[in-house]
Design a protein around this motif. Structure first.
Motif, short mmCIF file in Angstrom:
data_model
loop_
_atom_site.label_atom_id
_atom_site.label_comp_id
_atom_site.label_asym_id
_atom_site.label_seq_id
_atom_site.Cartn_x
_atom_site.Cartn_y
_atom_site.Cartn_z
N ILE A 31 0.86 -1.18 0.00
CA ILE A 31 0.00 0.00 0.00
C ILE A 31 0.90 1.23 0.00
O ILE A 31 1.75 1.37 0.89
CB ILE A 31 -0.92 0.02 1.23
N ILE A 32 0.72 2.08 -0.97
CA ILE A 32 1.52 3.30 -1.06
C ILE A 32 0.77 4.44 -0.38
O ILE A 32 -0.42 4.65 -0.63
CB ILE A 32 1.80 3.66 -2.53
N ILE A 33 1.48 5.14 0.48
CA ILE A 33 0.92 6.31 1.15
C ILE A 33 1.30 7.53 0.32
O ILE A 33 2.49 7.81 0.14
CB ILE A 33 1.49 6.46 2.57
N PHE A 34 0.30 8.23 -0.19
CA PHE A 34 0.53 9.49 -0.90
C PHE A 34 0.20 10.65 0.02
O PHE A 34 -0.19 10.44 1.17
CB PHE A 34 -0.31 9.54 -2.19
N ASP A 35 0.32 11.88 -0.48
CA ASP A 35 0.07 13.05 0.35
C ASP A 35 -1.32 13.05 0.98
O ASP A 35 -1.47 13.41 2.14
CB ASP A 35 0.28 14.34 -0.45
N GLU A 36 -2.35 12.64 0.22
CA GLU A 36 -3.71 12.68 0.75
C GLU A 36 -4.53 11.45 0.39
O GLU A 36 -5.76 11.50 0.34
CB GLU A 36 -4.42 13.94 0.27
N ALA A 37 -3.87 10.32 0.14
CA ALA A 37 -4.60 9.11 -0.25
C ALA A 37 -3.69 7.88 -0.12
O ALA A 37 -2.47 8.00 -0.02
CB ALA A 37 -5.09 9.22 -1.69
N PHE A 38 -4.34 6.72 -0.13
CA PHE A 38 -3.65 5.44 -0.19
C PHE A 38 -3.87 4.84 -1.57
O PHE A 38 -4.90 5.06 -2.19
CB PHE A 38 -4.24 4.45 0.83
N PHE A 39 -2.89 4.05 -2.04
CA PHE A 39 -3.11 3.28 -3.26
C PHE A 39 -2.62 1.87 -3.02
O PHE A 39 -1.45 1.69 -2.68
CB PHE A 39 -2.38 3.87 -4.46
N PRO A 40 -3.51 0.90 -3.18
CA PRO A 40 -4.93 1.04 -3.42
C PRO A 40 -5.66 1.48 -2.15
O PRO A 40 -5.15 1.30 -1.04
CB PRO A 40 -5.37 -0.35 -3.87
N ALA A 41 -6.84 2.02 -2.32
CA ALA A 41 -7.63 2.50 -1.19
C ALA A 41 -8.42 1.38 -0.53
O ALA A 41 -8.79 1.48 0.63
CB ALA A 41 -8.59 3.61 -1.64
N VAL A 42 -8.68 0.30 -1.27
CA VAL A 42 -9.37 -0.87 -0.72
C VAL A 42 -8.45 -2.08 -0.94
O VAL A 42 -7.99 -2.32 -2.05
CB VAL A 42 -10.73 -1.11 -1.41
N ILE A 43 -8.21 -2.82 0.14
CA ILE A 43 -7.33 -3.99 0.11
C ILE A 43 -8.18 -5.21 0.40
O ILE A 43 -8.90 -5.25 1.40
CB ILE A 43 -6.23 -3.89 1.19
N TYR A 44 -8.11 -6.22 -0.46
CA TYR A 44 -8.86 -7.47 -0.28
C TYR A 44 -7.93 -8.50 0.33
O TYR A 44 -6.93 -8.87 -0.28
CB TYR A 44 -9.43 -7.93 -1.62
N VAL A 45 -8.25 -8.93 1.54
CA VAL A 45 -7.34 -9.76 2.32
C VAL A 45 -8.02 -11.01 2.87
O VAL A 45 -9.24 -11.13 2.84
CB VAL A 45 -6.75 -8.97 3.51
N LYS A 46 -7.18 -11.87 3.40
CA LYS A 46 -7.60 -13.01 4.22
C LYS A 46 -6.86 -12.87 5.55
O LYS A 46 -5.79 -12.26 5.61
CB LYS A 46 -7.23 -14.33 3.55
N ALA A 47 -7.42 -13.44 6.60
CA ALA A 47 -6.75 -13.41 7.89
C ALA A 47 -5.34 -13.99 7.74
O ALA A 47 -5.15 -14.99 7.05
CB ALA A 47 -7.55 -14.20 8.92
N GLY A 48 -4.37 -13.34 8.33
CA GLY A 48 -2.98 -13.78 8.24
C GLY A 48 -2.19 -13.03 7.18
O GLY A 48 -0.96 -13.08 7.18
N ASP A 49 -2.87 -12.35 6.26
CA ASP A 49 -2.16 -11.54 5.27
C ASP A 49 -1.47 -10.37 5.95
O ASP A 49 -1.83 -9.96 7.05
CB ASP A 49 -3.13 -11.01 4.20
N GLU A 50 -0.51 -9.82 5.26
CA GLU A 50 0.25 -8.70 5.80
C GLU A 50 0.06 -7.46 4.94
O GLU A 50 0.09 -7.55 3.71
CB GLU A 50 1.73 -9.07 5.86
#
Length: 118
Positions: A31-50
């Motif tokens: 996940i990239i942190i920009f000045d005023e947003a994240f990319f991607p803004a929605v992360i699809y995960v499973k328990a245990g993911d990092e």
């Protein structure tokens, strides 16, 4: 009736295989942190993911769980922070700048299947 060594070894091997399989299926999501947003803004995960957050903003940023259960602390430009997702975890994360005019923005963790993942 005592368990035989062969049965004990077979059970142990099965448990180790299951534990290794779960560890092997965990993914790291960048996940990239920009000045005023994240990319991607929605992360699809499973328990245990990092989640691996990398600060690409022009100034220091922090990332934290929406309920305050975890925080990265201050991340300077180029620094990163990793967080392991637990089952039933908070579904939002917050990014914030520091200083006189702080900026706050959010991202989302989803346990749903990712769109177009088939």
């Amino acid at each position: 009736m005592p368990i035989s060594f062969t049965k004990f070894a077979a059970v142990g091997a099965t448990v180790m295989t299951l534990a290794t399989a779960n560890a092997a299926t965990a993914q790291t999501h960048d996940i990239i942190i920009f000045d005023e947003a994240f990319f991607p803004a929605v992360i699809y995960v499973k328990a245990g993911d990092e989640l691996s957050f990398v600060n690409n903003a022009n100034a220091a940023r922090t990332v934290s769980g929406g309920n305050g259960s975890w925080t990265s602390g201050t991340l300077q430009n180029g620094e990163s922070y990793r967080h392991t997702v637990e089952a039933g975890a908070q579904v939002t994360f917050i990014g914030a700048s520091e200083g006189d005019n702080p900026v706050s923005y959010s991202g989302e963790v989803s346990f749903d299947p990712a769109p177009l993942s088939n």
